[in-house]
Design an enzyme around this catalytic site. Structure first.
Site, mmCIF file in Angstrom:
data_model
loop_
_atom_site.group_PDB
_atom_site.id
_atom_site.type_symbol
_atom_site.label_atom_id
_atom_site.label_comp_id
_atom_site.label_asym_id
_atom_site.label_seq_id
_atom_site.Cartn_x
_atom_site.Cartn_y
_atom_site.Cartn_z
ATOM 1 N N ASP A 74 0.835 -1.196 0.000
ATOM 2 C CA ASP A 74 0.000 0.000 0.000
ATOM 3 C C ASP A 74 0.870 1.246 0.000
ATOM 4 O OD1 ASP A 74 -2.281 -1.523 0.044
ATOM 5 O OD2 ASP A 74 -2.552 -1.385 2.209
ATOM 6 N N ARG A 75 0.331 2.314 -0.542
ATOM 7 C CA ARG A 75 1.070 3.573 -0.651
ATOM 8 C C ARG A 75 1.598 4.053 0.703
ATOM 9 N NH1 ARG A 75 -1.336 9.022 -3.587
ATOM 10 N NH2 ARG A 75 0.535 10.307 -3.436
#
Length: 233
Positions: free
Chosen positions: A147-148
């Site tokens: 995930d970012r």
């Protein structure tokens, strides 16, 4: 190598194409396979034609994470090629801390706040910046995603054989992922099982277009939720 075959399918038969998956591409996710072959087509459009069922494998509906196999026939609807925007941001070359590297692969330390790849409202990510920093590399492909906002170890394949082998391990759950997190307060000295489904969704940009992909916890009976189990201790 790829094979493109015209197929008389609809009124737009001349624009409908079928891609034959070769042995080198076997085992890839459908979205990655299409993004490699549909150069110039916006990523948001690629995901849209998959989601709406316009992309089919052997005449059957599929998802973005479907794995293509050698000999599969991938049907593509008419697609538009994006015009070149001279003002579009170009990924800056950037190296990331290397934890391990050999001729087959590399493991890097991805910082929080950086997407692993561009698309869905993100201009570029780790892989685009890494390719810019290493123009002489024959191949750099993400083995998996983070995930970012998650920092951690990210694997990048430098050879097709390594990519297929590592992705097979992830798909067959032969790998383990361990996450460390800071919690507020005193955590019980026992294992906690979090068994709550997750739903994928898209943020909306200011112009109404589809933005970054996210996931959120939903009710156990939500038909759009996918089961996710986390063990915390």
């Amino acid at each position: 190598m790829k094979h493109i075959i015209d197929t008389p399918d609809t009124d737009k038969a001349a624009a409908v194409k079928t891609l034959m998956v070769d042995e080198e591409s076997a085992g890839q996710r459908l979205d990655n396979f299409l993004l490699r072959h549909l150069k110039g087509v916006p990523k948001t459009h690629v995901y849209r034609i998959i989601r709406t069922g316009e992309v089919r494998i052997n005449k059957g509906r599929v998802n973005a994470d479907t794995r293509v196999q050698s000999g599969d026939m991938v049907r593509l609807p008419p697609v538009r090629v994006a015009t070149v925007d001279v003002n579009a941001p170009v990924a800056p070359g950037r190296e990331f801390p290397v934890l391990m590297e050999d001729e087959q692969m590399m493991a890097i330390d991805k910082p929080a706040g950086v997407a692993v790849h561009g698309g869905s409202g993100v201009s570029f990510g780790v892989i685009e910046q890494l390719r810019q920093a290493r123009p002489g590399a024959r191949m750099l492909e993400l083995v998996h995603r983070l995930d970012r906002d998650t920092s951690g170890v990210l694997l990048v394949a430098k050879k097709r054989s390594a990519l297929k082998h590592l992705q097979t391990q992830f798909r067959e759950r032969a790998t383990d992922k361990t996450y460390l997190a800071l919690v507020r307060g005193i955590w019980p000295q026992r294992q906690k099982v979090i068994d709550l489904p997750l739903q994928k969704y898209l943020l909306t940009n200011g112009d109404g277009s589809e933005g970054e992909r996210r996931v959120r916890v939903v009710a156990p009976n939500d038909p759009q939720g996918m089961r996710a189990i986390t063990l915390v201790k």
